[in-house]
Design a protein around this motif. Structure first.
Motif, PDB file in Angstrom:
ATOM      1  N   ASP A  36      40.823  67.532  -1.527  1.00 19.58           N
ATOM      2  CA  ASP A  36      41.108  68.380  -2.612  1.00 19.58           C
ATOM      3  C   ASP A  36      42.407  68.794  -3.239  1.00 19.58           C
ATOM      4  O   ASP A  36      42.568  68.959  -4.511  1.00 19.58           O
ATOM      5  CB  ASP A  36      40.073  69.755  -2.735  1.00 19.58           C
ATOM      6  N   TRP A  37      43.268  68.682  -2.264  1.00 15.71           N
ATOM      7  CA  TRP A  37      44.692  68.977  -2.645  1.00 15.71           C
ATOM      8  C   TRP A  37      45.175  67.955  -3.627  1.00 15.71           C
ATOM      9  O   TRP A  37      45.957  68.399  -4.459  1.00 15.71           O
ATOM     10  CB  TRP A  37      45.517  69.249  -1.408  1.00 15.71           C
ATOM     11  N   ILE A  38      44.856  66.639  -3.471  1.00 20.66           N
ATOM     12  CA  ILE A  38      45.679  65.893  -4.279  1.00 20.66           C
ATOM     13  C   ILE A  38      44.830  65.693  -5.651  1.00 20.66           C
ATOM     14  O   ILE A  38      45.267  65.029  -6.800  1.00 20.66           O
ATOM     15  CB  ILE A  38      45.609  64.386  -3.694  1.00 20.66           C
ATOM     16  N   LYS A  39      43.714  66.510  -5.871  1.00 17.51           N
ATOM     17  CA  LYS A  39      43.088  66.429  -7.115  1.00 17.51           C
ATOM     18  C   LYS A  39      43.585  67.574  -8.158  1.00 17.51           C
ATOM     19  O   LYS A  39      42.694  67.687  -9.256  1.00 17.51           O
ATOM     20  CB  LYS A  39      41.403  66.528  -6.890  1.00 17.51           C
ATOM     21  N   ASP A  40      44.478  68.366  -7.729  1.00 13.56           N
ATOM     22  CA  ASP A  40      44.883  69.560  -8.527  1.00 13.56           C
ATOM     23  C   ASP A  40      46.306  69.795  -8.304  1.00 13.56           C
ATOM     24  O   ASP A  40      46.558  70.079  -7.310  1.00 13.56           O
ATOM     25  CB  ASP A  40      43.846  70.754  -8.276  1.00 13.56           C
ATOM     26  N   SER A  60      51.186  74.319  -1.528  1.00 15.61           N
ATOM     27  CA  SER A  60      50.625  74.500  -0.301  1.00 15.61           C
ATOM     28  C   SER A  60      50.894  73.119   0.298  1.00 15.61           C
ATOM     29  O   SER A  60      51.073  73.008   1.645  1.00 15.61           O
ATOM     30  CB  SER A  60      49.162  74.478  -0.549  1.00 15.61           C
ATOM     31  N   ILE A  61      51.105  72.063  -0.424  1.00 13.80           N
ATOM     32  CA  ILE A  61      51.220  70.538   0.206  1.00 13.80           C
ATOM     33  C   ILE A  61      52.928  70.660   1.097  1.00 13.80           C
ATOM     34  O   ILE A  61      52.800  70.213   2.173  1.00 13.80           O
ATOM     35  CB  ILE A  61      51.560  69.584  -0.782  1.00 13.80           C
ATOM     36  N   PHE A  62      53.678  71.708   0.474  1.00 12.29           N
ATOM     37  CA  PHE A  62      54.996  71.516   1.221  1.00 12.29           C
ATOM     38  C   PHE A  62      55.202  72.811   2.098  1.00 12.29           C
ATOM     39  O   PHE A  62      55.985  72.819   2.973  1.00 12.29           O
ATOM     40  CB  PHE A  62      56.058  71.981   0.168  1.00 12.29           C
ATOM     41  N   THR A  63      54.121  73.718   2.175  1.00 13.53           N
ATOM     42  CA  THR A  63      54.153  74.922   3.158  1.00 13.53           C
ATOM     43  C   THR A  63      53.117  74.781   4.298  1.00 13.53           C
ATOM     44  O   THR A  63      53.012  75.866   4.901  1.00 13.53           O
ATOM     45  CB  THR A  63      54.057  76.043   2.242  1.00 13.53           C
ATOM     46  N   THR A  64      52.247  73.723   4.370  1.00 14.67           N
ATOM     47  CA  THR A  64      51.202  73.506   5.357  1.00 14.67           C
ATOM     48  C   THR A  64      51.152  72.218   5.811  1.00 14.67           C
ATOM     49  O   THR A  64      51.819  71.287   5.256  1.00 14.67           O
ATOM     50  CB  THR A  64      49.769  74.061   4.644  1.00 14.67           C
ATOM     51  N   HIS A  65      50.640  72.057   7.131  1.00  8.00           N
ATOM     52  CA  HIS A  65      50.673  70.931   7.787  1.00  8.00           C
ATOM     53  C   HIS A  65      49.761  69.912   6.906  1.00  8.00           C
ATOM     54  O   HIS A  65      49.099  70.216   5.825  1.00  8.00           O
ATOM     55  CB  HIS A  65      49.998  70.911   9.009  1.00  8.00           C
ATOM     56  N   SER A  66      49.847  68.654   6.884  1.00  6.42           N
ATOM     57  CA  SER A  66      49.443  67.534   6.279  1.00  6.42           C
ATOM     58  C   SER A  66      47.673  67.530   6.136  1.00  6.42           C
ATOM     59  O   SER A  66      47.226  66.881   5.277  1.00  6.42           O
ATOM     60  CB  SER A  66      49.578  66.208   6.757  1.00  6.42           C
ATOM     61  N   PHE A  67      47.130  68.238   6.847  1.00  2.00           N
ATOM     62  CA  PHE A  67      45.380  68.411   6.920  1.00  2.00           C
ATOM     63  C   PHE A  67      45.184  69.780   6.533  1.00  2.00           C
ATOM     64  O   PHE A  67      44.067  70.198   7.061  1.00  2.00           O
ATOM     65  CB  PHE A  67      45.012  67.861   8.324  1.00  2.00           C
ATOM     66  N   GLY A  68      45.800  70.500   5.958  1.00  2.00           N
ATOM     67  CA  GLY A  68      45.745  71.927   5.812  1.00  2.00           C
ATOM     68  C   GLY A  68      44.490  71.988   4.765  1.00  2.00           C
ATOM     69  O   GLY A  68      43.927  72.993   4.817  1.00  2.00           O
ATOM     70  N   TYR A  69      44.357  71.123   3.960  1.00  4.37           N
ATOM     71  CA  TYR A  69      43.023  71.258   3.045  1.00  4.37           C
ATOM     72  C   TYR A  69      41.913  71.028   3.722  1.00  4.37           C
ATOM     73  O   TYR A  69      40.930  71.512   3.141  1.00  4.37           O
ATOM     74  CB  TYR A  69      43.373  69.958   2.005  1.00  4.37           C
ATOM     75  N   LYS A  70      42.023  70.419   4.772  1.00  3.82           N
ATOM     76  CA  LYS A  70      40.683  70.378   5.553  1.00  3.82           C
ATOM     77  C   LYS A  70      40.579  71.335   6.711  1.00  3.82           C
ATOM     78  O   LYS A  70      39.438  71.855   7.176  1.00  3.82           O
ATOM     79  CB  LYS A  70      40.695  69.079   6.357  1.00  3.82           C
ATOM     80  N   LEU A  71      41.862  71.564   7.569  1.00  2.00           N
ATOM     81  CA  LEU A  71      41.875  72.527   8.659  1.00  2.00           C
ATOM     82  C   LEU A  71      42.264  73.972   8.401  1.00  2.00           C
ATOM     83  O   LEU A  71      42.265  74.865   9.263  1.00  2.00           O
ATOM     84  CB  LEU A  71      42.506  72.141   9.854  1.00  2.00           C
ATOM     85  N   ILE A 106      51.522  63.173   0.542  1.00  5.19           N
ATOM     86  CA  ILE A 106      50.683  63.821   0.001  1.00  5.19           C
ATOM     87  C   ILE A 106      50.691  64.004  -1.377  1.00  5.19           C
ATOM     88  O   ILE A 106      50.054  63.823  -2.323  1.00  5.19           O
ATOM     89  CB  ILE A 106      50.264  65.410   0.542  1.00  5.19           C
ATOM     90  N   SER A 107      52.174  64.382  -1.685  1.00  6.07           N
ATOM     91  CA  SER A 107      52.431  64.202  -3.376  1.00  6.07           C
ATOM     92  C   SER A 107      52.254  62.953  -3.985  1.00  6.07           C
ATOM     93  O   SER A 107      51.764  63.141  -4.984  1.00  6.07           O
ATOM     94  CB  SER A 107      53.902  65.093  -3.256  1.00  6.07           C
ATOM     95  N   ALA A 108      52.754  61.914  -3.251  1.00  3.20           N
ATOM     96  CA  ALA A 108      52.294  60.516  -3.866  1.00  3.20           C
ATOM     97  C   ALA A 108      50.927  60.196  -4.122  1.00  3.20           C
ATOM     98  O   ALA A 108      50.434  59.526  -5.078  1.00  3.20           O
ATOM     99  CB  ALA A 108      53.010  59.481  -2.871  1.00  3.20           C
ATOM    100  N   PHE A 109      50.146  60.496  -3.124  1.00  6.70           N
ATOM    101  CA  PHE A 109      48.673  60.419  -3.266  1.00  6.70           C
ATOM    102  C   PHE A 109      48.046  61.449  -4.409  1.00  6.70           C
ATOM    103  O   PHE A 109      47.221  60.739  -5.172  1.00  6.70           O
ATOM    104  CB  PHE A 109      47.967  61.140  -2.151  1.00  6.70           C
ATOM    105  N   MET A 110      48.743  62.255  -4.702  1.00  5.38           N
ATOM    106  CA  MET A 110      48.367  63.294  -6.058  1.00  5.38           C
ATOM    107  C   MET A 110      48.740  62.501  -6.916  1.00  5.38           C
ATOM    108  O   MET A 110      47.873  62.530  -8.113  1.00  5.38           O
ATOM    109  CB  MET A 110      49.178  64.645  -5.939  1.00  5.38           C
ATOM    110  N   ALA A 111      49.804  61.690  -7.007  1.00  3.14           N
ATOM    111  CA  ALA A 111      50.276  61.010  -8.346  1.00  3.14           C
ATOM    112  C   ALA A 111      49.296  59.955  -8.506  1.00  3.14           C
ATOM    113  O   ALA A 111      48.875  59.567  -9.774  1.00  3.14           O
ATOM    114  CB  ALA A 111      51.575  60.473  -8.215  1.00  3.14           C
ATOM    115  N   GLU A 112      49.004  59.226  -7.445  1.00  4.77           N
ATOM    116  CA  GLU A 112      48.197  57.905  -7.342  1.00  4.77           C
ATOM    117  C   GLU A 112      46.706  58.414  -8.023  1.00  4.77           C
ATOM    118  O   GLU A 112      46.119  57.755  -8.611  1.00  4.77           O
ATOM    119  CB  GLU A 112      48.179  57.435  -6.158  1.00  4.77           C
ATOM    120  N   TYR A 113      46.264  59.759  -7.645  1.00  2.24           N
ATOM    121  CA  TYR A 113      44.861  59.952  -8.026  1.00  2.24           C
ATOM    122  C   TYR A 113      45.095  60.474  -9.487  1.00  2.24           C
ATOM    123  O   TYR A 113      44.118  60.022 -10.233  1.00  2.24           O
ATOM    124  CB  TYR A 113      44.474  61.344  -7.239  1.00  2.24           C
ATOM    125  N   ALA A 114      46.069  60.978  -9.961  1.00  2.62           N
ATOM    126  CA  ALA A 114      46.177  61.361 -11.272  1.00  2.62           C
ATOM    127  C   ALA A 114      46.013  59.698 -12.221  1.00  2.62           C
ATOM    128  O   ALA A 114      45.582  60.017 -13.374  1.00  2.62           O
ATOM    129  CB  ALA A 114      47.582  61.860 -11.776  1.00  2.62           C
TER     130      ALA A 114
END
Length: 616
Positions: free
Chosen positions: A47-51, A57-68, A81-89
């Motif tokens: 869900d992080w890459i969708k908003d 949060s992406i830069f202050t939490t581990h890479s699976f913070g959205y899940k764990l 993860i930021s690149a994934f956000m751009a690709e999702y957009a």
């Protein structure tokens, strides 16, 4: 300006354009691949890459913070993860768009290899680095055969080498592609700054440091850039003085800042449980050497084997695999020492490009079961590409010295055949990453890959291909039975799924044998205890059923599972007329899962309230 003008046009336009076309020609068939393996977690259900509001949060939490959530994670790659956000957009969850980005970035990296190799190889002859101006940029030879072409050879080899298939064809390998680009550009700017003759810390230096800092947020292997810069300086200037060492301080500061952010995001230094605990310290070392030899062999002779392979550990230096690997790896520095005055020192830099980024991939305690994987060769293959360019450069200079172009044309013919072979091998590998079932079914064909068989079996069971799934599970169990070490979690998974297939297909006796075997191996396995309870309950043996259900309730961690165990315990007691014990079990189920309708209904049937007391 004839030769130099032609070479300038080739360098600026033709060579990069041909390299981009070559890259797309080889990897265009990856556009039909889907998401697989980690892509499902990191992309589809992330869900992080969708908003964009999650960017902080992406830069202050581990890479699976959205899940764990706040739980500790083992990786910190916010740039990916930021690149994934751009690709999702841009593409949503349409896989072709994500694969297109991978191809484009790989093409960019290929051009970057050409640019870096062009600057490194300019004027480098075949004998001790003599015969040109070295790193100052202007080539000694006037012909493009000994100018641009060596860099083109290096970049083409980098582009189409079959080991690239995993990184380009699998969306989840974005970390490799991003950090490689940033490190190559940072390295190039560092070279330019050193050649500019200006101050020690010009704008190129600071931009190089900034790119290095960004690369660390893509993958921690980017740390290898610092020793690569040091090796480059050794080759260019000899032993660096105090003034030269100061050039590394901004890079060191970037590393300190990165680790501060990483430790904050991961919640401290997060230990990773090793799955290779059966190896002692010395065995870890010799297996690292064996693994290194396997990587070097894959660079030299990509034989078309699976892109991911189990460790297949050795336990003694006297085993053939260990003896051959140690001899091969030891021969490299010996050969470099004896040939140091006969070949260009840039061979040492090429070797450093191979070895330094590979070091983290040789740390056995931190590796997954598939300890060998082609994606770890993405950045190191820059060094292999430089080797190819250096060899071509040496042959070209030999031909120029003999006033003959025959060696050059022979080298071109060999290079063309190798490139064609690599290209077809990569084209053949790319569809392997079409989907999970295609990938794991291929790996399951490897003789000793029990882990791939278990995953392929799970996928086949999900598609209701029970016969093929059963075959995979049985093979995995048989293979693990021959190993000199154990892999408890995978063995438990294989036996659980095999027993489930037996049970669901009505083969109760075979299922009971498997569940008993699972219980004997792992007495605290909750599913084994629960399913034994189910089977003894079906047989009418309530005493045994209650025994196993009680153990299952103790070992389960999910409230729903615990609740089901207590309800079944209550049903067993009720069947034997032990109403008080049945009520107590249903009440315990309600304590674990308040308001559960089955427990409430059973209490009403036996005339009890929600506390298990008789109704008045």
């Amino acid at each position: 300006m004839n030769h130099r003008g032609k070479e300038g046009t080739m360098e600026r336009l033709v060579a990069p354009a041909v390299l981009v076309l070559l890259t797309f020609a080889v990897y265009a068939n990856t556009l039909s691949n889907g998401f697989l393996m980690d892509d499902t977690v990191q992309i589809v259900y992330n869900d992080w890459i969708k908003d964009i509001r999650h960017l902080s949060s992406i830069f202050t939490t581990h890479s699976f913070g959205y899940k764990l959530g706040a739980q500790h994670g083992a990786s910190y790659r916010p740039l990916v993860i930021s690149a994934f956000m751009a690709e999702y957009a841009l593409f949503g969850l349409k896989p072709w768009g994500w694969h297109l980005v991978n191809i484009i970035l790989h093409a960019v990296n290929t051009v970057m290899v050409f640019v870096v190799a062009r600057r490194l190889l300019a004027g480098q002859g075949g004998q001790g680095g003599q015969g040109g101006q070295g790193d100052e940029g202007a080539p000694a030879a006037a012909s493009p055969l000994t100018g641009v072409l060596p860099a083109f050879v290096a970049a083409a080899v980098f582009s189409v080498h079959p080991t690239k298939s995993e990184a380009v064809a699998w969306v989840g390998c974005m970390p490799e592609i991003i950090f490689t680009f940033l490190c190559l550009l940072a390295f190039y700017l560092y070279m330019m700054e050193g050649e500019a003759g200006g101050g020690e810390r010009g704008w190129r230096m600071y931009l190089s440091v900034a790119l290095f800092f960004m690369a660390l947020f893509a993958k921690e292997t980017a740390l290898s850039l610092m020793p690569l810069l040091f090796v480059y300086d050794l080759i260019k200037k000899g032993r660096p003085g105090l003034g030269d060492i100061k050039r590394y301080l901004p890079y060191a500061a970037a590393v300190v800042l990165y680790f501060a952010m990483r430790i904050y995001a991961l919640g401290g230094v997060v230990p990773r449980e090793t799955i290779h605990a059966h190896l002692d310290g010395f065995q870890v070392f010799i297996n690292a050497v064996v693994l290194l030899a396997r990587y070097l062999k894959e660079l030299l002779l990509p034989a078309g084997g699976p892109p991911m392979q189990l460790l297949d550990p050795v336990f003694s230096v006297f085993e053939p695999a260990a003896l051959v690997s140690i001899s091969f790896v030891a021969a490299l520095p010996m050969a470099a020492f004896f040939l140091r005055k006969r070949i260009s020192p840039h061979y040492a830099l090429a070797l450093a490009f191979i070895m330094l980024p590979l070091l983290p991939a040789l740390y056995i305690p931190g590796l997954h079961r598939h300890a060998f994987t082609n994606r770890y060769l993405y950045f190191p293959s820059v060094g292999f590409a430089l080797f190819a360019g250096l060899v071509f450069r040496g042959v070209a200079h030999y031909g120029v010295g003999k006033e003959s172009r025959a060696p050059v044309w022979a080298a071109l013919a060999v290079f063309s055949m190798v490139t064609l072979f690599y290209s077809f091998a990569a084209l053949k590998r790319n569809p392997l990453w079409k989907d999970d079932l295609t990938f794991w079914s291929r790996l399951a064909q490897t003789p000793d890959d029990y882990y791939a068989r278990v995953i392929a079996g799970r996928l086949l069971e999900g598609k209701k291909s029970y016969d093929r799934a059963e075959h995979n599970f049985r093979e995995a169990i048989a293979i693990m039975g021959t190993l000199p070490y154990t892999d408890p979690s995978v063995m438990a998974e294989a036996r659980t799924y095999l027993a489930n297939i037996y049970y669901s297909s009505g083969r109760r006796d075979e299922a009971l044998v498997e569940y008993r075997e699972l219980y004997n191996l792992y007495p605290e396995h909750p599913v084994a205890n629960y399913q034994l309870g189910v089977m003894y309950q079906e047989k009418g043996d309530c005493d045994r059923a209650v025994f196993y259900y009680t153990r299952a309730a103790r070992f389960f961690t999910e409230s729903e599972d615990i609740k089901d165990a207590y309800i079944n315990i209550g049903n067993c007691y009720l069947k034997e007329g032990l109403t008080e014990k049945a009520a107590a079990s249903y009440t315990e189920a309600l304590r674990v899962s308040p308001g559960d309708p089955v427990a409430l209904n059973n209490l009403r049937i036996i005339g009890r309230d929600t506390a298990g007391a008789p109704k008045r």
